[in-house]
Design a protein around this motif. Structure first.
Motif, PDB file in Angstrom:
ATOM      1  N   GLU A  89       0.851  -1.206   0.020  1.00 46.49           N
ATOM      2  CA  GLU A  89      -0.105  -0.102   0.122  1.00 46.49           C
ATOM      3  C   GLU A  89       0.757   1.078  -0.083  1.00 46.49           C
ATOM      4  O   GLU A  89       2.057   1.273   0.657  1.00 46.49           O
ATOM      5  N   GLY A 107      -2.770   4.419  -3.728  1.00 43.07           N
ATOM      6  CA  GLY A 107      -2.818   3.044  -4.725  1.00 43.07           C
ATOM      7  C   GLY A 107      -2.113   2.103  -4.077  1.00 43.07           C
ATOM      8  O   GLY A 107      -1.802   2.077  -2.813  1.00 43.07           O
ATOM      9  N   THR A 134       1.884  -2.312  -8.215  1.00 44.95           N
ATOM     10  CA  THR A 134       1.596  -3.727  -9.188  1.00 44.95           C
ATOM     11  C   THR A 134       2.858  -3.795  -9.932  1.00 44.95           C
ATOM     12  O   THR A 134       3.375  -2.591 -10.586  1.00 44.95           O
ATOM     13  N   LEU A 163       2.795   3.764 -10.871  1.00 44.93           N
ATOM     14  CA  LEU A 163       1.490   4.280 -10.205  1.00 44.93           C
ATOM     15  C   LEU A 163       0.912   5.666 -10.436  1.00 44.93           C
ATOM     16  O   LEU A 163       1.484   6.421  -9.982  1.00 44.93           O
ATOM     17  N   PHE A 207      -1.578   8.563 -10.152  1.00 41.76           N
ATOM     18  CA  PHE A 207      -2.697   8.689  -9.006  1.00 41.76           C
ATOM     19  C   PHE A 207      -2.834  10.263  -9.215  1.00 41.76           C
ATOM     20  O   PHE A 207      -2.158  11.134  -9.748  1.00 41.76           O
TER      21      PHE A 207
END
Length: 361
Positions: free
Chosen positions: A249, A273, A276, A285, A287
């Motif tokens: 996280e 987010g 991954t 990531l 966002f």
């Protein structure tokens, strides 16, 4: 308002020059006469190439965005979108050239920081070569004393540094795929290209952002590195990631200090987010900047499965981002004042604030 904010940003940029080039405190009172280049999601600062150094321009890499002086004192600025070129044999993740500016080299963030004079140019031009890869040096500052050191571990093999053989060793607590050391040189590390792009060593632990970056399981590089609430930002991991980071996280926590640290109070963390990991072990990531107050924010990565490999630690500082005023807000002046003290973000934040017109009321 426009005049005062513009003058403030010049002061901010000048402070960046002082940090990068080792200029004295008086440089912070003048407008910067160097240029700033944004390319491939990171920011480079120009340095004048001395007559004793030859760096021929190479192949075209792409197009960048540059902010450069348009007056002798540097207080009037202009922007352009020039071609970015390879700079001799230097890795583009260390430094690049710009078409039409043959006398300048554009150096990324903290690369070769801690070296001065000819030693700095030797660092840029002749990296450590080990196992077929180049590693760029970063050193602890010579002053103030005592000078910081790293713990050197077991031997990895023999490399070449500045034309001579060098015994390459592990840095205790650091993955060799991130950085290595040289036997007998405890004040230096040699980084893989792209790792910890803006961070530098400091002789005092609270400000030693590069030390924390090297020991972390990942570090995030933001594009852009300063943004308003609601803007889209892309965070990119700076290294190949451990499998246990999958699903970790990511959150933002406001900082009360100007250093990359893990705040003790994380009750106000705002999630942005999860990690991954792709097939190459990398992570990106995107966002939207959440609805938070202006300020400097640390990215906190919580990885429960990382505990066994990191002495039981499961939460890690992973890089900073500055949040400016909300969309439609007024002047960025208060945030620029705060950003003026931020060591690791000073250059890129100043560049993006200028480029996006946030210095105008």
């Amino acid at each position: 308002m426009r005049s005062s904010a513009s003058s403030l940003l010049c002061t901010l940029l000048a402070a960046a020059v002082a940090l990068v080039l080792g200029a004295d405190a008086r440089a912070q009172q003048r407008c910067p006469t160097i240029s700033f280049l944004s390319y491939a999601g990171v920011v480079y600062a120009s340095e004048e190439i001395p007559a004793s150094v030859s760096i021929p321009p190479g192949d075209r890499l792409g197009e960048g965005s540059i902010d450069e002086p348009d007056s002798e004192d540097g207080c009037k600025r202009k922007r352009d979108e020039p071609n970015v070129l390879r700079a001799g044999d230097i890795d583009p993740a260390v430094a690049v050239a710009v078409e039409g500016r043959s006398g300048s080299l554009f150096v990324l963030g903290g690369r070769c920081s801690g070296y001065e004079g000819q030693a700095r140019w030797d660092c840029l031009l002749r990296p450590l070569v080990f196992d077929g890869k180049g590693y760029t040096g970063v050193a602890y500052p010579a002053t103030p004393a005592p000078r910081g050191t790293v713990r050197l571990g077991e031997s990895l093999g023999t490399g070449e540094l500045d034309g001579a053989s060098a015994s390459v060793v592990v840095l205790e607590g650091v993955d060799p795929d991130v950085a290595v050391g040289i036997e007998g040189r405890p004040n230096e590390v040699f980084l893989v290209p792209g790792v910890c792009p803006y961070e530098r060593f400091a002789n005092t632990e609270p400000q030693d952002d590069l030390g924390r970056c090297l020991r972390a399981p990942l570090w995030l590089v933001f594009d852009p590195i300063g943004a308003k609430v609601g803007d889209t930002v892309t965070a990119r991991a700076d290294r190949v990631l451990r499998p246990e980071l999958e699903g970790a996280e990511v959150a933002l926590v406001r900082l009360g200090v100007t250093a990359d640290v893990l705040p003790e109070d994380r009750s106000g963390a705002v999630p942005i987010g999860v990690i991954t990991i792709d097939g190459q072990g990398r992570a990106t990531l995107p966002f939207d900047v959440p609805d938070v107050e202006e300020g400097l924010y640390e990215t906190i990565v919580t990885c429960v499965r990382c505990g066994p490999a990191f002495g039981g630690d499961t939460a890690f500082a992973a890089g900073s981002i500055v949040v400016f005023e909300k969309k439609g807000g007024g002047s960025a002046r208060p945030m620029l004042i705060g950003a003026g003290a931020v060591f690791l973000l000073l250059i890129p934040v100043a560049f993006f604030a200028w480029r996006r017109g946030w210095h105008r009321g």
